[in-house]
Write a protein that holds these residues in place. Sequence first.
Motif, PDB file in Angstrom:
ATOM      1  N   ASN A 167      -0.813  -2.013 -13.748  1.00 41.37           N
ATOM      2  CA  ASN A 167      -2.044  -1.425 -14.267  1.00 41.37           C
ATOM      3  C   ASN A 167      -2.509  -2.104 -15.549  1.00 41.37           C
ATOM      4  O   ASN A 167      -3.694  -2.136 -15.854  1.00 41.37           O
ATOM      5  CB  ASN A 167      -1.832   0.072 -14.510  1.00 41.37           C
TER       6      ASN A 167
ATOM      7  N   GLU B  41     -12.127  -0.516  -3.229  1.00 45.18           N
ATOM      8  CA  GLU B  41     -11.580   0.835  -3.392  1.00 45.18           C
ATOM      9  C   GLU B  41     -10.063   0.835  -3.243  1.00 45.18           C
ATOM     10  O   GLU B  41      -9.345   1.479  -4.031  1.00 45.18           O
ATOM     11  CB  GLU B  41     -12.206   1.799  -2.370  1.00 45.18           C
ATOM     12  N   LEU B  42      -9.559   0.119  -2.231  1.00 45.70           N
ATOM     13  CA  LEU B  42      -8.111   0.066  -2.020  1.00 45.70           C
ATOM     14  C   LEU B  42      -7.417  -0.644  -3.177  1.00 45.70           C
ATOM     15  O   LEU B  42      -6.361  -0.204  -3.636  1.00 45.70           O
ATOM     16  CB  LEU B  42      -7.807  -0.642  -0.694  1.00 45.70           C
ATOM     17  N   GLN B  43      -8.007  -1.719  -3.658  1.00 41.48           N
ATOM     18  CA  GLN B  43      -7.410  -2.430  -4.788  1.00 41.48           C
ATOM     19  C   GLN B  43      -7.292  -1.515  -6.004  1.00 41.48           C
ATOM     20  O   GLN B  43      -6.241  -1.459  -6.654  1.00 41.48           O
ATOM     21  CB  GLN B  43      -8.244  -3.666  -5.145  1.00 41.48           C
ATOM     22  N   LYS B  44      -8.370  -0.790  -6.319  1.00 39.34           N
ATOM     23  CA  LYS B  44      -8.352   0.095  -7.482  1.00 39.34           C
ATOM     24  C   LYS B  44      -7.319   1.204  -7.316  1.00 39.34           C
ATOM     25  O   LYS B  44      -6.608   1.560  -8.263  1.00 39.34           O
ATOM     26  CB  LYS B  44      -9.745   0.691  -7.701  1.00 39.34           C
ATOM     27  N   ARG B  45      -7.239   1.769  -6.096  1.00 39.02           N
ATOM     28  CA  ARG B  45      -6.285   2.859  -5.872  1.00 39.02           C
ATOM     29  C   ARG B  45      -4.852   2.393  -6.057  1.00 39.02           C
ATOM     30  O   ARG B  45      -4.046   3.064  -6.714  1.00 39.02           O
ATOM     31  CB  ARG B  45      -6.472   3.431  -4.463  1.00 39.02           C
ATOM     32  N   VAL B  46      -4.513   1.216  -5.480  1.00 38.96           N
ATOM     33  CA  VAL B  46      -3.144   0.713  -5.578  1.00 38.96           C
ATOM     34  C   VAL B  46      -2.800   0.349  -7.017  1.00 38.96           C
ATOM     35  O   VAL B  46      -1.705   0.655  -7.506  1.00 38.96           O
ATOM     36  CB  VAL B  46      -2.958  -0.509  -4.647  1.00 38.96           C
TER      37      VAL B  46
ATOM     38  N   LYS C 202      -6.445  -6.334 -12.005  1.00 42.65           N
ATOM     39  CA  LYS C 202      -7.621  -5.479 -12.102  1.00 42.65           C
ATOM     40  C   LYS C 202      -8.925  -6.256 -11.900  1.00 42.65           C
ATOM     41  O   LYS C 202      -9.980  -5.659 -11.701  1.00 42.65           O
ATOM     42  CB  LYS C 202      -7.647  -4.780 -13.473  1.00 42.65           C
TER      43      LYS C 202
ATOM     44  N   GLU D 215      -4.185   1.518  -9.854  1.00 41.77           N
ATOM     45  CA  GLU D 215      -4.133   2.701 -10.711  1.00 41.77           C
ATOM     46  C   GLU D 215      -2.899   3.551 -10.457  1.00 41.77           C
ATOM     47  O   GLU D 215      -2.365   4.177 -11.377  1.00 41.77           O
ATOM     48  CB  GLU D 215      -5.393   3.542 -10.511  1.00 41.77           C
ATOM     49  N   SER D 216      -2.431   3.581  -9.198  1.00 43.49           N
ATOM     50  CA  SER D 216      -1.249   4.391  -8.874  1.00 43.49           C
ATOM     51  C   SER D 216       0.049   3.600  -9.002  1.00 43.49           C
ATOM     52  O   SER D 216       1.134   4.150  -8.828  1.00 43.49           O
ATOM     53  CB  SER D 216      -1.359   4.943  -7.450  1.00 43.49           C
TER      54      SER D 216
ATOM     55  N   GLN E 246       0.824  -1.214   0.000  1.00 43.14           N
ATOM     56  CA  GLN E 246       0.000   0.000   0.000  1.00 43.14           C
ATOM     57  C   GLN E 246       0.855   1.259   0.000  1.00 43.14           C
ATOM     58  O   GLN E 246       0.544   2.229  -0.698  1.00 43.14           O
ATOM     59  CB  GLN E 246      -0.906   0.005   1.232  1.00 43.14           C
TER      60      GLN E 246
END
Length: 570
Positions: A409, A395-400, A415, A402-403, A284
């Motif tokens: 990615n 939400e955490l999965q998508k944030r990590v 994904k 995408e960033s 994270q």
Amino acid sequence: MLAASCCDRRMCVCPGPRRIAIPVRSSRLPLLSDAMPAPAHLFPLIRNCEISRIGSTACYCHHKHLCCLSSHFAHSHFRYAPQKKFAALYRPKEHFNHFIHARDYASTPQRFYLTPAQVNSILKANEYSFKVPEFDGKNVSSVLGFDSNQLPANAPIEDRRSAATCLQTRGMLLGVFDGHAGCACAQAVSERLFYYIAVSLLPHETLLEIENAVENGRALLPILQWHKHPNDYFSKEASKLYFNSLRTYWQELIDLNSGETTDVREALINAFKRLDNDISLEAQVGDPNSFLNYLVLRVAFSGSTACVAHVDGVDLHIANTGDSRAMLGVQEEDGSWSAVNLSYDHNAQNENEVERVKMEHPKSEEKSLVKQDRLLGLLMPFRAFGDVKFKWSIELQKRVVESGPDQLNDNEYTKFIPPNYHTPPYLTAEPEVIHHKLRPQDKFLVLATDGLWETMHRQDVARIVGEYLTGVHHQQPIAVGGYKVTLGQMHGLLTERRAKISSVFEDQNAATHLIRHAVGNNEFGTVDHERLSKMLSLPEELARMYRDDITIIVVQFNSHVIGAYQNEEL
């Protein structure tokens, strides 16, 4: 790579059946049959998988993963174009259909066997043995030594193993780790978990001494003495990151000091959970170093089971997360061998484990939690390190992702969100710990990944290892399992069994001997060189369809020392 091929038997992200129903004890493999000596220059190609590029075939599902073989495979998907320089190695038949059967999973006109020397070279490539001094300066050891070995099916192998002696406390640590969706998590856990366990067992004064040494730039007290095969590497690039996380852990243990003696069971549970938490946190937070940043994400998105033994005198603790197993070999008064399970599989076959998962989630999710014997229809083990796709919120999965770096990615697997994913976490790394007091009749311990247990029953494992270690063979009547056997065939079986006994000492390692049986046993429970040769000759993309990676540690106990411990306690 982060992506798990659909072939990974622990995780499936494409619909439809994934496991191939292959007869475990079939003495005939369609890939290789008629005897033909392997040319000397061909042998390196077998292990380097050149053969797969020359004459292998594959049937792909719509996800383009090597995962299934259809019934019409032999008739519509057979393709090979041998290079000219290898043409002499092939012996095409006039009537090719003669070799095609409806149940065949692959067909090719190449025919050869490995020699016994070549078979031994493959089987012994990763073997390791260690003999424990009876007295190490602090205490008398109840462990005589251990043998370990690995046989890959995946390329690269996803299993790992570890063994170490605790230097600041008493006891030995030994463990096997079965990775899935890649080897990154299993590699990290095999490097780090024993340090977390050792730190959890240290008294408060020693923790303070270690922290003061770090603060003042002095040399640290060694915590572990590792016993490693040269192939069992450590990641130098991540060593500083791993050390900083471990230091944070022991600093918290110092702050939380209760003054009580550390309980081994509690230490094992805390170490497993804390390492898994650190794996998640490191992914994270990320790292400014692009290589390390990608590494910690690969570790977190892949997964690993763990089965660890801590042996201290007569106290044996087994901490298990997942479906690797620990089994005790016991010698009965009549000299026969029996097996005692010291772990329970954490999967759909364990009713208590299924109930535990259901209790942790709302009633509305009961029908979707376990489908096709998998967690959320995807994951076979119900406990594992890593696998943040089953632990993090969406939400955490998508944030990590995408960033994260482009490799992450652009990866379809990372994904992908599991279906019916409403109340994470669905997965835990908390181990189930079993304590056993060793007795003089407890002769050895087998730790192994499920690649062994899928092919052999624990009672057969106990008998084979026990007879190997003692050199005493208790012959049972030959069982033919319903087969019609002629007198000539029975004579051949008896001759084979006698030859097996006389050649048992060709293996100097108990784990190697066990792998030889796991891979080479025929219908009658004896090692068949022809079968062994065929299984070891399979190209890498086919080998995984017939078996899994196999990793084994066989620990031999010192019955005299255990008896002396018992007498002291009386």
